[in-house]
Enzyme design. Structure first.
Site, PDB file in Angstrom:
ATOM      1  N   TYR A 136       0.864  -1.281   0.095  1.00  0.00           N
ATOM      2  CA  TYR A 136       0.037   0.066   0.247  1.00  0.00           C
ATOM      3  C   TYR A 136       0.769   1.282  -0.086  1.00  0.00           C
ATOM      4  O   TYR A 136       0.849   2.036  -0.839  1.00  0.00           O
ATOM      5  CB  TYR A 136      -0.764  -0.106   1.307  1.00  0.00           C
ATOM      6  CG  TYR A 136      -1.538   1.290   1.377  1.00  0.00           C
ATOM      7  CD1 TYR A 136      -2.558   1.926   0.613  1.00  0.00           C
ATOM      8  CD2 TYR A 136      -1.318   1.943   2.615  1.00  0.00           C
ATOM      9  CE1 TYR A 136      -3.032   3.039   0.575  1.00  0.00           C
ATOM     10  CE2 TYR A 136      -1.899   3.182   2.707  1.00  0.00           C
ATOM     11  CZ  TYR A 136      -2.830   3.701   1.999  1.00  0.00           C
ATOM     12  OH  TYR A 136      -3.527   4.923   2.062  1.00  0.00           O
ATOM     13  N   ASP A 277       3.084  -2.927  12.212  1.00  0.00           N
ATOM     14  CA  ASP A 277       2.700  -1.598  12.960  1.00  0.00           C
ATOM     15  C   ASP A 277       3.818  -1.049  13.364  1.00  0.00           C
ATOM     16  O   ASP A 277       4.297  -1.677  14.331  1.00  0.00           O
ATOM     17  CB  ASP A 277       1.663  -1.933  14.042  1.00  0.00           C
ATOM     18  CG  ASP A 277       0.200  -2.190  13.437  1.00  0.00           C
ATOM     19  OD1 ASP A 277      -0.070  -1.511  12.451  1.00  0.00           O
ATOM     20  OD2 ASP A 277      -0.672  -2.475  14.230  1.00  0.00           O
TER      21      ASP A 277
HETATM   22  N1  UFG Z   1      -5.624  -1.257  16.356  1.00  0.00           N
HETATM   23  C1  UFG Z   1      -5.937  -1.785  17.722  1.00  0.00           C
HETATM   24  N2  UFG Z   1      -7.040  -2.588  17.463  1.00  0.00           N
HETATM   25  C2  UFG Z   1      -7.990  -2.370  16.270  1.00  0.00           C
HETATM   26  C3  UFG Z   1      -7.797  -1.847  15.275  1.00  0.00           C
HETATM   27  C4  UFG Z   1      -6.218  -1.052  15.238  1.00  0.00           C
HETATM   28  O1  UFG Z   1      -5.257  -2.189  18.439  1.00  0.00           O
HETATM   29  O2  UFG Z   1      -9.080  -3.082  16.100  1.00  0.00           O
HETATM   30  C5  UFG Z   1      -4.435  -0.359  16.625  1.00  0.00           C
HETATM   31  C6  UFG Z   1      -3.416  -0.872  15.392  1.00  0.00           C
HETATM   32  O3  UFG Z   1      -2.574  -1.878  15.850  1.00  0.00           O
HETATM   33  C7  UFG Z   1      -2.390   0.576  15.614  1.00  0.00           C
HETATM   34  C8  UFG Z   1      -3.501   1.562  15.955  1.00  0.00           C
HETATM   35  O4  UFG Z   1      -4.719   0.674  16.656  1.00  0.00           O
HETATM   36  O5  UFG Z   1      -1.498   0.568  16.578  1.00  0.00           O
HETATM   37  C9  UFG Z   1      -4.191   2.412  14.747  1.00  0.00           C
HETATM   38  O6  UFG Z   1      -4.660   1.502  13.598  1.00  0.00           O
HETATM   39  P1  UFG Z   1      -5.395   1.773  12.562  1.00  0.00           P
HETATM   40  O7  UFG Z   1      -5.628   0.643  11.693  1.00  0.00           O
HETATM   41  O8  UFG Z   1      -6.651   2.711  13.041  1.00  0.00           O
HETATM   42  O9  UFG Z   1      -4.547   2.806  11.855  1.00  0.00           O
HETATM   43  P2  UFG Z   1      -2.843   2.531  11.169  1.00  0.00           P
HETATM   44  O10 UFG Z   1      -2.007   3.595  12.125  1.00  0.00           O
HETATM   45  O11 UFG Z   1      -2.696   1.271  11.027  1.00  0.00           O
HETATM   46  O12 UFG Z   1      -3.101   3.107   9.806  1.00  0.00           O
HETATM   47  C10 UFG Z   1      -2.986   4.530   9.173  1.00  0.00           C
HETATM   48  C11 UFG Z   1      -3.864   4.519   7.977  1.00  0.00           C
HETATM   49  C12 UFG Z   1      -3.173   3.736   6.910  1.00  0.00           C
HETATM   50  C13 UFG Z   1      -1.809   3.945   6.915  1.00  0.00           C
HETATM   51  C14 UFG Z   1      -1.204   3.864   8.116  1.00  0.00           C
HETATM   52  C15 UFG Z   1       0.344   4.358   7.869  1.00  0.00           C
HETATM   53  O13 UFG Z   1      -5.190   4.085   8.197  1.00  0.00           O
HETATM   54  O14 UFG Z   1      -3.866   4.049   5.926  1.00  0.00           O
HETATM   55  O15 UFG Z   1      -1.905   4.629   9.212  1.00  0.00           O
HETATM   56  O16 UFG Z   1       1.195   3.475   8.681  1.00  0.00           O
HETATM   57  F1  UFG Z   1      -1.364   3.214   5.887  1.00  0.00           F
END
Ligand code: UFG
Length: 315
Positions: A136, A277
């Site tokens: 991505y 992550d």
């Molecule tokens: N998380 C949980 N439980 C859940 C969902 C998420 O603990 O049910 C945690 C994840 O592990 C992470 C944090 O919450 O530590 C945030 O997760 P998200 O999925 O909400 O967001 P991300 O940081 O993974 O993703 C965001 C954008 C992506 C982008 C990314 C860049 O949504 O599009 O940042 O790293 F690619």
């Protein structure tokens, strides 16, 4: 201006399209509805249901394109890289070709914090190394590289906005993905009773409470940055801006704020780390503040969650 918004039936695209219409622009939304919703296309926008590879049909007389249409699930991108390369890079290159054919030379592009990968320092600045850890992020970075080359060689004017963690809602426009991977909507699903508990992906990160830290930005603040970017697009130049609040909150803090805002208990279950992550992702938005005068107006996590919750209770 006459504007084409690709992906304008999606979460962020629909909020930007709504703000553009409120600002008096003439908006066409192009979306194939693969993940978007037709009822999210704002009133007053013309809607064309088509893939970005067929964007040419909607480009006559257009002054600029705001390009949101993309596949955006990190995990899915690892499993199905072809879809991400074909859609995010192939689709965007086709869009850029069609823009040249139709004499459209301005674009605002949805890039992402995922272009940086595991950061070396916090907050992340635009000049920091880009080493995406999943397809991505790699596809979005490839588009950013193409935009730089097209600006230099073809006179394209482009602005890429690298979003950190977008959340909240703008009026009736809210996040509603068929497959929901994001933290805040998943936590709120527990409060609405759609889920029994939220999983916390890892409590052994090198952070104060052991959970990952992210930079949450309100979708309305993020959307406003697109209007500023549109005014700043300059033929022959490609500018990249990070967009976040500059403050990190841990997964645990997000769950606590959601409990406060909703008044629900929200059971949380500790699970394994989610592969890929990074421990901490926080943006420096100093560049966009300095150069475009952008400032977050709803930066408080409480307000972001309250707006997401308010939109859910109105649905
Ligand atoms: N998380 C949980 N439980 C859940 C969902 C998420 O603990 O049910 C945690 C994840 O592990 C992470 C944090 O919450 O530590 C945030 O997760 P998200 O999925 O909400 O967001 P991300 O940081 O993974 O993703 C965001 C954008 C992506 C982008 C990314 C860049 O949504 O599009 O940042 O790293 F690619």
């Amino acid at each position: 201006m006459r504007l084409l918004v690709t992906g304008g039936a999606g979460y962020i695209g629909s909020v930007v399209a709504a703000q553009l219409i409120e600002a008096g622009h003439e908006v066409t939304v192009l979306d194939d509805l693969s993940t978007g919703h037709e009822d999210a296309v704002p009133e007053g926008a013309r809607f064309v249901r088509a893939d970005i590879a067929e964007a040419g049909q909607a480009l006559d007389g257009v002054d600029a394109v705001l390009h949101f249409a993309a596949k955006s699930l990190v995990g899915e991108s690892v499993q199905q890289p072809e879809r991400y390369w074909a859609n995010n890079l192939g689709g965007t290159l086709a869009l850029l070709d069609a823009m040249r054919e139709h004499d459209v030379h301005r674009i605002v592009f949805s890039s992402t914090a995922a272009t940086y990968g595991e950061p070396e320092r916090t907050p992340i600045e635009e000049t920091d190394p880009t080493r995406p850890t999943n397809p991505y992020g790699a596809t979005k970075l490839a588009v950013d590289s193409a935009l730089t080359a097209y600006a230099e060689q073809r006179g394209l004017g482009a602005v890429s906005l690298r979003y950190f963690n977008v959340a909240g809602a703008y009026g009736r426009y809210r996040e509603r993905h068929a497959v929901e991977t994001h933290l805040i909507p998943n936590v709120l699903k527990v409060a609405t009773g759609e889920r029994e508990s939220v999983s916390v992906f890892g409590t052994d990160y090198p952070t104060p409470d052991g959970t990952c830290i992210r930079d949450y930005i309100h979708v309305a603040d993020l959307a406003r940055a697109h209007l500023l970017a549109l005014d700043a697009v300059t033929p022959g130049r490609h500018e990249i801006y990070n967009l976040g609040n500059g403050t990190g909150f841990s997964v645990q803090e997000v769950i606590d704020v959601c409990r406060e805002v909703t008044g629900h208990e929200i059971p949380a279950v500790v699970g394994e780390r989610r592969p890929g992550d990074p421990a901490v992702l926080v943006a420096s938005s100093a560049k966009i503040q300095r150069e475009l005068g952008w400032k977050a107006e709803r930066a408080a996590l409480r307000d972001i969650v309250a707006d997401a919750w308010g939109a859910l209770s109105r649905k």
